[in-house]
Scaffold this motif. Sequence first.
Motif, PDB file in Angstrom:
ATOM      1  N   GLY A   6       0.819  -1.209   0.000  1.00 42.50           N
ATOM      2  CA  GLY A   6       0.000   0.000   0.000  1.00 42.50           C
ATOM      3  C   GLY A   6       0.851   1.257   0.000  1.00 42.50           C
ATOM      4  N   ASP A   7       1.910   1.249   0.808  1.00 41.94           N
ATOM      5  CA  ASP A   7       2.813   2.412   0.832  1.00 41.94           C
ATOM      6  C   ASP A   7       3.470   2.619  -0.526  1.00 41.94           C
ATOM      7  N   ALA A   8       3.845   1.523  -1.195  1.00 39.55           N
ATOM      8  CA  ALA A   8       4.486   1.637  -2.508  1.00 39.55           C
ATOM      9  C   ALA A   8       3.525   2.218  -3.536  1.00 39.55           C
ATOM     10  N   ILE A   9       2.256   1.797  -3.519  1.00 38.56           N
ATOM     11  CA  ILE A   9       1.271   2.324  -4.467  1.00 38.56           C
ATOM     12  C   ILE A   9       1.018   3.802  -4.195  1.00 38.56           C
ATOM     13  N   VAL A  10       0.912   4.171  -2.920  1.00 41.06           N
ATOM     14  CA  VAL A  10       0.724   5.591  -2.580  1.00 41.06           C
ATOM     15  C   VAL A  10       1.916   6.411  -3.074  1.00 41.06           C
ATOM     16  N   HIS A  11       3.104   5.860  -2.938  1.00 39.01           N
ATOM     17  CA  HIS A  11       4.303   6.550  -3.415  1.00 39.01           C
ATOM     18  C   HIS A  11       4.259   6.729  -4.935  1.00 39.01           C
ATOM     19  N   LEU A  12       3.795   5.731  -5.676  1.00 38.85           N
ATOM     20  CA  LEU A  12       3.656   5.851  -7.128  1.00 38.85           C
ATOM     21  C   LEU A  12       2.634   6.923  -7.489  1.00 38.85           C
ATOM     22  N   ILE A  13       1.556   6.993  -6.764  1.00 40.99           N
ATOM     23  CA  ILE A  13       0.544   8.028  -7.023  1.00 40.99           C
ATOM     24  C   ILE A  13       1.130   9.412  -6.776  1.00 40.99           C
ATOM     25  N   GLN A  14       1.836   9.555  -5.683  1.00 43.39           N
ATOM     26  CA  GLN A  14       2.454  10.851  -5.371  1.00 43.39           C
ATOM     27  C   GLN A  14       3.465  11.259  -6.440  1.00 43.39           C
ATOM     28  N   ASP A  15       4.248  10.292  -6.914  1.00 41.51           N
ATOM     29  CA  ASP A  15       5.208  10.589  -7.983  1.00 41.51           C
ATOM     30  C   ASP A  15       4.490  11.034  -9.252  1.00 41.51           C
ATOM     31  N   GLU A  16       3.394  10.367  -9.580  1.00 41.92           N
ATOM     32  CA  GLU A  16       2.646  10.735 -10.784  1.00 41.92           C
ATOM     33  C   GLU A  16       2.053  12.127 -10.651  1.00 41.92           C
ATOM     34  N   VAL A  17       1.557  12.461  -9.493  1.00 36.97           N
ATOM     35  CA  VAL A  17       1.003  13.796  -9.263  1.00 36.97           C
ATOM     36  C   VAL A  17       2.104  14.850  -9.432  1.00 36.97           C
ATOM     37  N   ALA A  18       3.290  14.573  -8.864  1.00 37.95           N
ATOM     38  CA  ALA A  18       4.409  15.518  -8.970  1.00 37.95           C
ATOM     39  C   ALA A  18       4.839  15.705 -10.416  1.00 37.95           C
ATOM     40  N   LYS A  19       4.846  14.629 -11.197  1.00 41.57           N
ATOM     41  CA  LYS A  19       5.233  14.731 -12.601  1.00 41.57           C
ATOM     42  C   LYS A  19       4.246  15.607 -13.373  1.00 41.57           C
ATOM     43  N   ARG A  20       2.988  15.433 -13.125  1.00 41.70           N
ATOM     44  CA  ARG A  20       1.992  16.193 -13.852  1.00 41.70           C
ATOM     45  C   ARG A  20       2.020  17.680 -13.465  1.00 41.70           C
TER      46      ARG A  20
END
Length: 261
Positions: free
Chosen positions: A175-189
């Motif tokens: 779950g922490d890894a998926i949340v981290h991927l979401i946060q990275d995607e938000v930062a990229k956008r």
Amino acid sequence: MEPWLNTALTWIGAVGGFLGGAAGLAGAWVAVTSAREAKLEARASREQAEQSTALMAEAVETADSTKLIAGDARDLAIQSNDLADKSNVIATEAKSIAEEATEIARRREQRATEVHDVDWVYEMTDPGKLEFRNDGRHTAFEVHLVVYVNGEKATADLSEVSGGEVVDLDFPQLGDAIVHLIQDEVAKRVQKHHQQAHAAAYLQSPIIPYGMEGMFRVDWRVQWLSEQGTPREQSNSDLDYLGDLDPYEDTIETLVDRQLG
């Protein structure tokens, strides 16, 4: 005295003496005969007494033998009863074993011809939550489920799982890894928006992190029993793209808007 009278008396005396002697001899003979008969009778009595003693001894010995025989017969009767009891026990056990063997054979035949439709599939419904589902038509009994995601372990034990029923497993690290991927995607956008990149270039940029970044190794094994008690097992080990962010697109857009807003 007249001579003839004297002669007569002499002759009478002689006859009397002879008769007396004869009587004495007869008495002696009778006495000897009686003594012999008495001796014979005494011997016969002694022999009878000895015979009686021998018969009594034989009778005692016979009685002792009879007693021993009676004791042996009693012991044999007791042993026979014990053997009969043991035979009954053995017969009962043999019957029980035969019935059990028959039941085992019947169950084995039923298991060999049993139709059992159980198939396990899984998907991630929320970050860090995997849902295992019995995708078959039949019920799985005594279910034991073991799952590893990148080494993180979760287990479940259930008495039964019906067809279509699900089992939820939590993986906090996933779950922490998926949340981290979401946060990275938000930062990229957000970064791309601030750079005001060309629309085409923006569209060419991967919104979803493909490649190894979103890949997770999933190892799982399910063990269960069929309705007839037949052991079953299903397992798999593979890399799975659990980092697919399509299900979280609305969440990502909302977070981007908040940061740009």
